[in-house]
Write an enzyme that holds these catalytic residues in place. Structure first.
Site, PDB file in Angstrom:
ATOM      1  N   GLY A  11       0.831  -1.215   0.000  1.00  0.00           N
ATOM      2  CA  GLY A  11       0.000   0.000   0.000  1.00  0.00           C
ATOM      3  C   GLY A  11       0.853   1.248   0.000  1.00  0.00           C
ATOM      4  N   SER A  12       0.186   2.400   0.064  1.00  0.00           N
ATOM      5  CA  SER A  12       0.915   3.675  -0.041  1.00  0.00           C
ATOM      6  C   SER A  12       1.775   3.941   1.192  1.00  0.00           C
ATOM      7  CB  SER A  12      -0.068   4.822  -0.282  1.00  0.00           C
ATOM      8  OG  SER A  12      -1.021   4.876   0.757  1.00  0.00           O
TER       9      SER A  12
ATOM     10  N   ASP B 293       3.358  -2.779   8.350  1.00  0.00           N
ATOM     11  CA  ASP B 293       2.327  -2.717   7.311  1.00  0.00           C
ATOM     12  C   ASP B 293       1.359  -1.583   7.640  1.00  0.00           C
ATOM     13  OD1 ASP B 293       0.763  -3.393   5.119  1.00  0.00           O
ATOM     14  OD2 ASP B 293       0.409  -5.461   5.742  1.00  0.00           O
ATOM     15  N   GLY B 294       0.516  -1.242   6.691  1.00  0.00           N
ATOM     16  CA  GLY B 294      -0.539  -0.253   6.917  1.00  0.00           C
ATOM     17  C   GLY B 294      -1.836  -0.944   7.299  1.00  0.00           C
TER      18      GLY B 294
ATOM     19  N   ASP C 268      -6.472  -0.354   6.806  1.00  0.00           N
ATOM     20  CA  ASP C 268      -7.577   0.473   6.305  1.00  0.00           C
ATOM     21  C   ASP C 268      -8.379   1.064   7.457  1.00  0.00           C
ATOM     22  OD1 ASP C 268      -7.198   0.043   3.436  1.00  0.00           O
ATOM     23  OD2 ASP C 268      -7.554  -2.038   3.985  1.00  0.00           O
TER      24      ASP C 268
ATOM     25  N   GLU D 217      -0.645 -10.670   3.463  1.00  0.00           N
ATOM     26  CA  GLU D 217      -0.373  -9.801   4.622  1.00  0.00           C
ATOM     27  C   GLU D 217      -0.626 -10.546   5.928  1.00  0.00           C
ATOM     28  OE1 GLU D 217      -1.279  -5.399   2.728  1.00  0.00           O
ATOM     29  OE2 GLU D 217      -2.942  -6.534   3.566  1.00  0.00           O
TER      30      GLU D 217
ATOM     31  N   LYS E 242      -7.511   6.584   9.851  1.00  0.00           N
ATOM     32  CA  LYS E 242      -7.780   5.133   9.914  1.00  0.00           C
ATOM     33  C   LYS E 242      -8.289   4.692  11.289  1.00  0.00           C
ATOM     34  CE  LYS E 242      -5.789   4.557   5.793  1.00  0.00           C
ATOM     35  NZ  LYS E 242      -4.589   3.809   5.547  1.00  0.00           N
TER      36      LYS E 242
END
Ligand code: 5RP
Length: 230
Positions: free
Chosen positions: A32-33, A86-87, A89, A108, A126
């Site tokens: 992800g970004s 990690d990110g 949502d 993931e 988030k």
């Protein structure tokens, strides 16, 4: 929030998380970004002499990491990962998360579950009180039966939509489809994860329970770190 400010929050928080990585670590790299900023920051540290081995959570992450000189191996080649970053949502106060916005939820989760420490990096948008109210829950499913799995998810109270990319169903790195499921607020994330995982045709569910150990939050006025509540 202004997209540039949001991006800056993600970048600074990802750089803070990257600083935790030490020489010799086996590092799980998210997708992800936000993860992109992390990989760029680690790539710079590798250029300056940091010695790490990485396990990627997607083909895109593997490609970027390799381009930046980070050595990437498969999950099967390592017994344990030292740290995964990690990110997410969405994340609630218990550190339950929705992940899979980038379609990489299965890899993931596997990489996170193989890790001693899991660091999640987010911007403050988030943070939610209830998961699933404003973000749909991604579920990876087998293409050959997706309509049946979609109906089974709808019987649990969801409105499920097949994710598309350029007018075609999105194909994950594992060759599967993603159903984005609107449950209109998830009261029992752990229970729902178990129920969804029992449905035939489901490969993985984007609910991540008990996985985040450390949360790094990027805010316009600074960075906050929080440990998972005990
Ligand atoms: C990908 C993910 C990402 O971590 C999540 O979508 C957050 O993405 P971003 O950092 O771009 O906001 O779960 O499958």
């Amino acid at each position: 929030m202004d997209p540039n400010i949001l991006s800056d929050c993600k970048k600074r928080a990802a750089e803070r998380a990257a600083a935790v990585v030490q020489d010799g670590h086996i590092v799980g790299l998210g997708t992800g970004s936000t993860a992109k900023f992390l990989i760029e920051s680690l790539g710079e540290r590798v250029r300056l002499g940091l010695k790490i081995t990485a396990v990627a959570t997607s083909i895109a992450t593997e490609r970027l990491a390799t381009e930046l000189g980070i050595r990437v191996v498969s999950l099967n080649e390592v017994e344990r990962i030292d740290i995964t970053i990690d990110g997410a949502d969405e994340i609630n106060p218990d550190f339950d998360m929705i992940k899979g916005g980038g379609g990489a939820l299965t890899r993931e989760k596997l990489v996170a579950l193989a890790s001693r420490e899991r660091v999640i990096v987010v911007d403050e948008t988030k943070l939610v009180t209830v998961l699933g109210r404003s973000y749909k829950l991604p579920v990876e499913v087998l293409p050959m039966a997706w309509t049946h799995t979609s109906r089974a998810l709808n019987e649990l109270g969801s409105q499920s939509h097949l994710r598309h990319q350029a007018d075609k169903p999105l194909i994950t790195d594992n060759g599967n489809y993603i159903l984005d499921c609107d449950f209109g607020g998830i009261a029992d994330p752990a229970g729902l994860e178990k129920t969804i995982k029992l449905l035939s045709g489901v490969v993985e569910c984007g609910l991540f329970i008990g996985i985040a150990d450390l949360l790094v939050i990027g805010r316009p006025d600074g960075i906050e770190e929080r440990n998972r509540p005990r």
